[in-house]
Design a protein around this motif. Structure first.
Motif, PDB file in Angstrom:
ATOM      1  N   ASN A  21      21.495  14.977 -35.383  1.00 57.08           N
ATOM      2  CA  ASN A  21      23.189  15.075 -35.553  1.00 57.08           C
ATOM      3  C   ASN A  21      23.410  14.072 -36.637  1.00 57.08           C
ATOM      4  N   ALA A  22      22.683  14.452 -37.929  1.00 52.43           N
ATOM      5  CA  ALA A  22      23.042  13.563 -39.089  1.00 52.43           C
ATOM      6  C   ALA A  22      24.447  13.761 -39.588  1.00 52.43           C
ATOM      7  N   LYS A  23      25.119  14.878 -39.126  1.00 55.43           N
ATOM      8  CA  LYS A  23      26.641  14.909 -39.658  1.00 55.43           C
ATOM      9  C   LYS A  23      27.482  13.713 -39.207  1.00 55.43           C
ATOM     10  N   THR A  24      27.267  13.230 -38.024  1.00 53.65           N
ATOM     11  CA  THR A  24      27.895  12.398 -37.324  1.00 53.65           C
ATOM     12  C   THR A  24      27.229  10.904 -36.802  1.00 53.65           C
ATOM     13  N   LEU A  25      26.044  10.917 -37.072  1.00 52.35           N
ATOM     14  CA  LEU A  25      25.224   9.811 -36.814  1.00 52.35           C
ATOM     15  C   LEU A  25      25.831   8.460 -37.353  1.00 52.35           C
ATOM     16  N   SER A  26      26.096   8.545 -38.679  1.00 50.50           N
ATOM     17  CA  SER A  26      26.552   7.318 -39.469  1.00 50.50           C
ATOM     18  C   SER A  26      27.906   6.863 -38.856  1.00 50.50           C
ATOM     19  N   ARG A  27      28.649   7.664 -38.866  1.00 49.94           N
ATOM     20  CA  ARG A  27      29.874   7.297 -38.339  1.00 49.94           C
ATOM     21  C   ARG A  27      29.887   6.595 -36.801  1.00 49.94           C
ATOM     22  N   ASP A  94      26.543   9.540 -26.919  1.00 49.89           N
ATOM     23  CA  ASP A  94      26.050  10.418 -27.707  1.00 49.89           C
ATOM     24  C   ASP A  94      26.148  10.247 -29.215  1.00 49.89           C
ATOM     25  N   SER A  95      25.399  10.942 -29.897  1.00 47.83           N
ATOM     26  CA  SER A  95      25.369  10.788 -31.456  1.00 47.83           C
ATOM     27  C   SER A  95      26.258  11.947 -32.289  1.00 47.83           C
ATOM     28  N   ASP A  96      26.611  12.928 -31.251  1.00 46.20           N
ATOM     29  CA  ASP A  96      27.667  13.917 -31.867  1.00 46.20           C
ATOM     30  C   ASP A  96      28.871  13.688 -32.111  1.00 46.20           C
ATOM     31  N   GLY A  97      29.552  12.543 -31.842  1.00 43.47           N
ATOM     32  CA  GLY A  97      30.876  12.168 -32.218  1.00 43.47           C
ATOM     33  C   GLY A  97      31.843  12.460 -31.287  1.00 43.47           C
ATOM     34  N   GLN A  98      31.397  12.868 -30.039  1.00 42.25           N
ATOM     35  CA  GLN A  98      32.487  13.074 -29.055  1.00 42.25           C
ATOM     36  C   GLN A  98      33.051  11.940 -28.444  1.00 42.25           C
ATOM     37  N   HIS A  99      31.944  10.916 -28.444  1.00 38.54           N
ATOM     38  CA  HIS A  99      32.487   9.696 -27.703  1.00 38.54           C
ATOM     39  C   HIS A  99      33.281   8.596 -28.597  1.00 38.54           C
ATOM     40  N   PHE A 100      34.154   7.956 -28.141  1.00 39.31           N
ATOM     41  CA  PHE A 100      35.030   6.822 -29.016  1.00 39.31           C
ATOM     42  C   PHE A 100      34.340   5.489 -28.655  1.00 39.31           C
ATOM     43  N   PRO A 101      33.227   4.946 -29.601  1.00 37.94           N
ATOM     44  CA  PRO A 101      32.862   3.409 -29.404  1.00 37.94           C
ATOM     45  C   PRO A 101      34.063   2.448 -29.178  1.00 37.94           C
ATOM     46  N   VAL A 202      37.761  11.517 -25.337  1.00 43.79           N
ATOM     47  CA  VAL A 202      36.570  12.434 -25.908  1.00 43.79           C
ATOM     48  C   VAL A 202      37.267  13.417 -26.893  1.00 43.79           C
ATOM     49  N   LEU A 203      36.241  13.901 -28.014  1.00 43.78           N
ATOM     50  CA  LEU A 203      36.736  14.631 -29.129  1.00 43.78           C
ATOM     51  C   LEU A 203      35.636  15.738 -29.286  1.00 43.78           C
ATOM     52  N   TYR A 204      35.970  16.826 -29.293  1.00 38.22           N
ATOM     53  CA  TYR A 204      35.275  18.352 -29.326  1.00 38.22           C
ATOM     54  C   TYR A 204      35.697  18.785 -30.600  1.00 38.22           C
ATOM     55  N   ASP A 205      35.080  18.450 -31.839  1.00 30.17           N
ATOM     56  CA  ASP A 205      35.210  19.010 -33.047  1.00 30.17           C
ATOM     57  C   ASP A 205      34.129  20.108 -33.495  1.00 30.17           C
ATOM     58  N   PRO A 206      34.670  21.226 -33.381  1.00 27.79           N
ATOM     59  CA  PRO A 206      33.614  22.357 -33.519  1.00 27.79           C
ATOM     60  C   PRO A 206      32.954  22.313 -35.015  1.00 27.79           C
ATOM     61  N   ASP A 207      33.731  21.663 -35.934  1.00 27.61           N
ATOM     62  CA  ASP A 207      33.089  21.589 -37.243  1.00 27.61           C
ATOM     63  C   ASP A 207      31.997  20.612 -37.186  1.00 27.61           C
ATOM     64  N   GLU A 208      32.027  19.537 -36.592  1.00 29.69           N
ATOM     65  CA  GLU A 208      31.094  18.402 -36.808  1.00 29.69           C
ATOM     66  C   GLU A 208      30.043  18.652 -35.412  1.00 29.69           C
ATOM     67  N   ARG A 209      30.510  18.850 -34.471  1.00 31.51           N
ATOM     68  CA  ARG A 209      29.603  18.619 -33.144  1.00 31.51           C
ATOM     69  C   ARG A 209      28.647  19.548 -33.006  1.00 31.51           C
ATOM     70  N   VAL A 210      27.276  19.172 -32.946  1.00 30.88           N
ATOM     71  CA  VAL A 210      26.162  19.921 -32.784  1.00 30.88           C
ATOM     72  C   VAL A 210      25.775  19.752 -31.368  1.00 30.88           C
ATOM     73  N   SER A 211      25.747  20.726 -30.571  1.00 34.38           N
ATOM     74  CA  SER A 211      25.244  20.705 -29.369  1.00 34.38           C
ATOM     75  C   SER A 211      23.899  21.247 -29.054  1.00 34.38           C
ATOM     76  N   HIS A 212      22.920  20.639 -28.451  1.00 34.18           N
ATOM     77  CA  HIS A 212      21.509  21.031 -28.131  1.00 34.18           C
ATOM     78  C   HIS A 212      21.057  21.612 -26.681  1.00 34.18           C
ATOM     79  N   PHE A 213      22.587  21.728 -26.079  1.00 39.24           N
ATOM     80  CA  PHE A 213      22.307  22.319 -24.727  1.00 39.24           C
ATOM     81  C   PHE A 213      22.002  23.796 -24.757  1.00 39.24           C
ATOM     82  N   ARG A 214      21.059  24.136 -23.846  1.00 44.10           N
ATOM     83  CA  ARG A 214      20.840  25.706 -24.005  1.00 44.10           C
ATOM     84  C   ARG A 214      21.016  26.136 -22.783  1.00 44.10           C
TER      85      ARG A 214
END
Length: 393
Positions: A21-27, A94-101, A202-214
């Motif tokens: 989740n490198a796209k959102t991890l730092s944020r 989660d580190s995908d940016g969907q949660h607001f710290p 919660v934020l579901y951003d299709p441009d940034e969020r990477v889901s690993h749920f199969r």
């Protein structure tokens, strides 16, 4: 309290499991650090820029796993590290940016106000922008969680949670992937740990969020886990809870409090009594508890009452019940052979005797069960109505 000490009041830390989740991890990390420096990040075998990103942060605790083993395994590693550092609670997100710290203080305030619990963020899955598969999966999970624990929740799948580490440390877990988040809350509820929802965004951003749920693999594992949890619920947890109720109250108090004073109608109570007697006298030895609880749930009857009266086949009565079933069955089938050779004293002789006269026994069991259930149900209904009339007067 300073801004950086928001978790100090409950001695908590934040745990972030991350995988590619490198796209959102730092944020996410930067936002968490505005609330607390007590942060543990588990790099679950990432193959992207995660390693380089984490190298920029010298103050957080970092655990690098050589290969990807799953979210559940990463969380368990994080719990172990948090316990080793002496924390009482751990907030996971989660580190995908969907949660607001920025919602972290909500968890702290709930614990300070209402005491120890395992808290799950309620994402309000009915709002616009929530993927349909996520909303369905949450409803599916909520249904089975309530069946397995009796606790109604509006969100059981959110990864934004607060765990009481001391209370869950001795629970044995078996899962290592997404299904772990179901296993942990069900087993925590079985231990008597309060489970509550708290509102979060919660934020579901299709441009940034990477889901690993199969979907296929993970949903299959979740379904298998729920199948196992349901079996344990029916075969052990609910009988255990009912026996604890009987032990604490005694039969007399149970009868007057749970049978007579519950909010169920007299009809519902009497039908529950009838169901319990019917299944208790049925020939389904060894499966009567599972059957009566399942049918009580399907028919929306009082499960505790049904279970209590299903225990009509207590050891001292078994010889009489078996003899009555065989006698009735012999009469029903029109057999001339009597049951005079039935041995009242030796329990070991019942099984071969029943095997020799299985058709008669099964027929007699159902006739006796239906008849006794009808009598017990009618008497219960009359007695309950009489008592209800006296209370109104």
């Amino acid at each position: 309290m300073t801004h950086n000490d928001v978790l100090a009041a409950i001695n908590a830390c934040v745990i972030i499991p991350t995988y590619n989740n490198a796209k959102t991890l730092s944020r996410v990390i930067d936002s968490v650090l505005t609330h607390t420096p007590h942060l543990i990040v588990i790099n679950d075998g990432s193959t992207d820029a995660t390693h380089n990103i984490l190298s920029r942060y010298s103050t957080l605790t970092r655990i690098d796993l050589p290969t990807n083993r799953g979210k559940g395994n990463a969380l368990r590693k994080g719990f172990g590290e948090a316990l080793a550092q002496g924390y009482d609670y751990a907030i996971t997100l989660d580190s995908d940016g969907q949660h607001f710290p920025d919602d972290i203080p909500t968890f702290v305030q709930e614990i300070e106000k209402n005491g120890m619990a395992l808290l799950i963020g309620d994402r309000n899955m009915n709002q616009d922008g929530i993927p349909g598969k996520s909303s369905f999966g949450n409803r599916f999970s909520n249904f089975w969680f309530r069946f397995e624990t009796g606790i109604p929740l509006s969100d059981t799948q959110s990864g934004f949670r607060l765990y009481p580490l001391g209370e869950i440390r001795d629970i044995r877990f078996y899962t290592t992937k997404f299904e772990f988040e179901i296993e942990v809350i069900v087993k925590a509820a079985w231990r008597g740990i309060p489970i509550r929802n708290v509102p979060v965004r919660v934020l579901y951003d299709p441009d940034e969020r990477v889901s690993h749920f199969r979907p296929f693999r993970d949903f299959t594992r979740i379904s298998l886990l729920n199948t196992w949890l349901v079996l344990v619920t029916l075969l052990y947890i609910r009988p255990r809870n009912y026996f604890r109720t009987f032990k604490e109250k005694g039969f007399k108090r149970f009868f007057f409090e749970d049978l007579l004073h519950s909010e169920d109608t007299p009809l519902k109570k009497s039908l529950s009594v009838a169901l319990g007697v019917l299944i208790g006298l049925s020939p389904f030895w060894g499966f009567q508890t599972v059957i009566v609880l399942f049918l009580a749930w399907v028919l929306r009857l009082n499960k505790l009452i049904a279970f209590a009266f299903s225990n009509v086949s207590i050891p001292p009565l078994i010889p009489f019940i078996v003899y009555a079933c065989l006698s009735i069955g012999t009469f029903v089938w029109g057999q001339s052979e009597a049951v005079s050779s039935f041995n009242w004293q030796q329990f070991d002789t019942y099984r071969p005797y029943i095997q020799q006269h299985l058709a008669e026994y099964v027929a007699g069991s159902f006739v006796l069960g239906i008849s006794a259930a009808a009598v017990a149900g009618i008497l219960s209904y009359l007695l309950l109505n009489i008592r209800s009339g006296r209370n109104r007067s």
